[in-house]
Design a protein around this motif. Structure first.
Motif, PDB file in Angstrom:
ATOM      1  N   ALA A   9      64.759  67.420  16.258  1.00 54.80           N
ATOM      2  CA  ALA A   9      65.162  66.676  17.455  1.00 54.80           C
ATOM      3  C   ALA A   9      64.094  65.652  17.805  1.00 54.80           C
ATOM      4  CB  ALA A   9      65.373  67.630  18.625  1.00 54.80           C
ATOM      5  N   GLY A  10      64.501  64.404  17.945  1.00 56.60           N
ATOM      6  CA  GLY A  10      63.571  63.346  18.333  1.00 56.60           C
ATOM      7  C   GLY A  10      62.375  63.225  17.419  1.00 56.60           C
ATOM      8  N   ASP A  11      62.557  63.512  16.127  1.00 59.10           N
ATOM      9  CA  ASP A  11      61.400  63.576  15.233  1.00 59.10           C
ATOM     10  C   ASP A  11      60.849  62.219  14.834  1.00 59.10           C
ATOM     11  OD1 ASP A  11      63.880  63.340  13.756  1.00 59.10           O
ATOM     12  OD2 ASP A  11      62.730  63.679  11.920  1.00 59.10           O
ATOM     13  N   ALA A  12      61.504  61.118  15.226  1.00 58.36           N
ATOM     14  CA  ALA A  12      60.985  59.787  14.913  1.00 58.36           C
ATOM     15  C   ALA A  12      60.385  59.093  16.132  1.00 58.36           C
ATOM     16  CB  ALA A  12      62.095  58.919  14.322  1.00 58.36           C
ATOM     17  N   ILE A  13      60.483  59.726  17.292  1.00 59.64           N
ATOM     18  CA  ILE A  13      59.956  59.113  18.515  1.00 59.64           C
ATOM     19  C   ILE A  13      58.448  58.905  18.385  1.00 59.64           C
ATOM     20  CG2 ILE A  13      59.491  59.525  20.969  1.00 59.64           C
ATOM     21  CD1 ILE A  13      62.170  60.930  21.165  1.00 59.64           C
ATOM     22  N   THR A  14      58.004  57.709  18.785  1.00 59.61           N
ATOM     23  CA  THR A  14      56.568  57.411  18.771  1.00 59.61           C
ATOM     24  C   THR A  14      56.068  57.116  20.192  1.00 59.61           C
ATOM     25  OG1 THR A  14      57.104  55.098  18.248  1.00 59.61           O
ATOM     26  CG2 THR A  14      56.547  56.548  16.401  1.00 59.61           C
ATOM     27  N   THR A  15      56.547  55.994  20.752  1.00 65.03           N
ATOM     28  CA  THR A  15      56.062  55.589  22.073  1.00 65.03           C
ATOM     29  C   THR A  15      57.136  55.719  23.155  1.00 65.03           C
ATOM     30  OG1 THR A  15      56.661  53.273  21.634  1.00 65.03           O
ATOM     31  CG2 THR A  15      54.430  53.985  21.030  1.00 65.03           C
TER      32      THR A  15
ATOM     33  N   SER B  72      68.679  67.517  14.958  1.00 65.13           N
ATOM     34  CA  SER B  72      68.621  66.084  14.645  1.00 65.13           C
ATOM     35  C   SER B  72      69.125  65.180  15.766  1.00 65.13           C
ATOM     36  CB  SER B  72      69.385  65.762  13.350  1.00 65.13           C
ATOM     37  OG  SER B  72      68.598  66.098  12.230  1.00 65.13           O
ATOM     38  N   ALA B  73      69.284  65.728  16.937  1.00 65.90           N
ATOM     39  CA  ALA B  73      69.668  64.873  18.060  1.00 65.90           C
ATOM     40  C   ALA B  73      68.576  63.837  18.291  1.00 65.90           C
ATOM     41  CB  ALA B  73      69.871  65.721  19.313  1.00 65.90           C
ATOM     42  N   LEU B  74      68.996  62.585  18.502  1.00 62.58           N
ATOM     43  CA  LEU B  74      68.044  61.465  18.652  1.00 62.58           C
ATOM     44  C   LEU B  74      67.079  61.412  17.471  1.00 62.58           C
ATOM     45  CD1 LEU B  74      66.947  61.097  22.406  1.00 62.58           C
ATOM     46  CD2 LEU B  74      67.886  59.335  20.934  1.00 62.58           C
ATOM     47  N   GLY B  75      67.611  61.705  16.284  1.00 68.51           N
ATOM     48  CA  GLY B  75      66.749  61.881  15.115  1.00 68.51           C
ATOM     49  C   GLY B  75      66.047  60.644  14.626  1.00 68.51           C
ATOM     50  N   ALA B  76      66.616  59.442  14.863  1.00 67.20           N
ATOM     51  CA  ALA B  76      65.997  58.210  14.364  1.00 67.20           C
ATOM     52  C   ALA B  76      65.328  57.401  15.462  1.00 67.20           C
ATOM     53  CB  ALA B  76      67.051  57.355  13.661  1.00 67.20           C
ATOM     54  N   ASN B  77      65.406  57.888  16.679  1.00 67.05           N
ATOM     55  CA  ASN B  77      64.883  57.110  17.804  1.00 67.05           C
ATOM     56  C   ASN B  77      63.367  56.940  17.700  1.00 67.05           C
ATOM     57  OD1 ASN B  77      65.687  56.012  20.626  1.00 67.05           O
ATOM     58  ND2 ASN B  77      63.853  57.216  21.032  1.00 67.05           N
ATOM     59  N   SER B  78      62.920  55.705  17.896  1.00 66.63           N
ATOM     60  CA  SER B  78      61.479  55.456  17.850  1.00 66.63           C
ATOM     61  C   SER B  78      60.952  55.029  19.217  1.00 66.63           C
ATOM     62  CB  SER B  78      61.148  54.407  16.792  1.00 66.63           C
ATOM     63  OG  SER B  78      61.885  53.221  17.021  1.00 66.63           O
ATOM     64  N   THR B  79      61.592  53.978  19.788  1.00 68.38           N
ATOM     65  CA  THR B  79      61.086  53.448  21.056  1.00 68.38           C
ATOM     66  C   THR B  79      62.134  53.411  22.162  1.00 68.38           C
ATOM     67  OG1 THR B  79      61.567  51.174  20.357  1.00 68.38           O
ATOM     68  CG2 THR B  79      59.369  52.046  19.864  1.00 68.38           C
ATOM     69  N   GLY B  80      63.364  53.800  21.893  1.00 69.37           N
ATOM     70  CA  GLY B  80      64.395  53.821  22.921  1.00 69.37           C
ATOM     71  C   GLY B  80      64.082  54.826  24.015  1.00 69.37           C
ATOM     72  N   THR B  81      64.351  54.457  25.251  1.00 71.26           N
ATOM     73  CA  THR B  81      64.011  55.315  26.382  1.00 71.26           C
ATOM     74  C   THR B  81      65.244  55.682  27.201  1.00 71.26           C
ATOM     75  OG1 THR B  81      63.592  53.419  27.840  1.00 71.26           O
ATOM     76  CG2 THR B  81      61.740  54.232  26.525  1.00 71.26           C
TER      77      THR B  81
END
Length: 289
Positions: free
Chosen positions: A27-33, A43-52
């Motif tokens: 879950a949220g494994d691509a979030i950075t900032t 895998s929910a929000l699995g590709a999210n990087s900067t979306g808030t």
């Protein structure tokens, strides 16, 4: 930082993001900032990087979201393909699952808005509502299969099961009631301006335009006719191709088939007329013989 991550690799890349709640494997494994996201499910929000400010509940919900914000997805694979579309709400398994960049869409129900990619400002409530919509915008569909095969038709309102259910590219129609305008389907993109309110009103209209049909079964036999107005139960109910008629009152002009330019005002007014044209009848049962 008030981040919470529970599950294998959940939130593993968070650097400066804060106030994220990520529960489920990957879950949220691509979030950075990114901050203020909530993800619950594998895998929910699995590709999210900067979306808030996104909420994803269900396995695969908002899985492809990268930088988009302010989306809410509840249900397995809801808003699955969304990448940069914002301010979308999808509730139900597969709801809005093909949306990529469309904005301000609301989908509630199994597979509602199921293949939309870039269409915006749509509302789909009910299983399979607007489920074939791809790029069309500004539609409202409420009811099972409402606007169910619409692909590019814009600015339509469909409230009631099966209403406008075969429309693909027609624009600017209003259908309220079960089965209303369910046969409308112009061959090419066209402004239809049909309005049908009441059970099965205008149910047979295919390419007719500019018809206003209000009342149960009002104008329910019209196919290609245009510019007719009918108000009242079963008014104008046998007409197929007659045009420029006005029927006000229950059963008014209800035997008219192909006649044109008639005006009937009153209960049963001109009720026996079939092919006679340019008649005017005012009053209950006027010119019924």
């Amino acid at each position: 930082t008030y981040n919470t991550a529970v599950g294998a690799l959940a939130g593993e890349k968070v650097t400066t993001g804060i106030q994220n709640t990520l529960i489920g494997g990957l879950a949220g494994d691509a979030i950075t900032t990114a901050s203020n996201n909530a993800a619950f499910g594998y895998s929910a929000l699995g590709a999210n990087s900067t979306g808030t400010l996104n909420t994803a509940i269900g396995s695969g919900a908002l899985f492809s979201n990268t930088t988009a914000s302010n989306n809410t997805a509840v249900g397995t694979n809801s808003l699955l393909a969304n990448t940069t579309g914002t301010f979308n709400v999808a509730v139900g398994s597969l709801a809005g699952d093909a949306n990529t960049t469309g904005n301000y869409n609301t989908a509630l129900g199994y597979n509602s808005f199921g293949i939309n990619t870039t269409g915006s400002n749509n509302v789909a409530i009910g299983a399979l509502a607007l489920d074939s919509n791809t790029t069309a915008s500004d539609n409202v569909a409420v009811g099972v299969n409402a606007l169910g095969v619409n692909t590019e038709g814009n600015l339509n309102v469909s409230i009631g099961g099966q209403s406008l259910s075969t429309n693909t590219v027609g624009d600017r129609s209003v259908a309220v009631g079960y089965g209303t305008l369910s046969a409308q389907n112009p061959a090419s993109d066209a402004d239809m301006y049909n309005t049908a309110v009441g059970y099965a009103a205008g149910v047979a209209v295919t390419t007719g335009t500019n018809n206003t049909l209000i009342g149960g079964l009002a104008g329910d036999a019209i196919t290609t006719a245009s510019n007719n107005s009918a108000l009242g139960f079963n008014s104008f109910s046998a007409n197929t191709t007659g045009e420029n008629n006005v029927a006000l009152g229950s059963y008014a002009l209800n035997q008219n088939t192909t006649a044109a330019n008639n005006t009937a005002v009153g209960h049963f007014a001109l009720t026996a007329n079939t092919t006679g044209s340019t008649s005017t009848a005012v009053g209950a049962s006027a010119l019924t013989a």
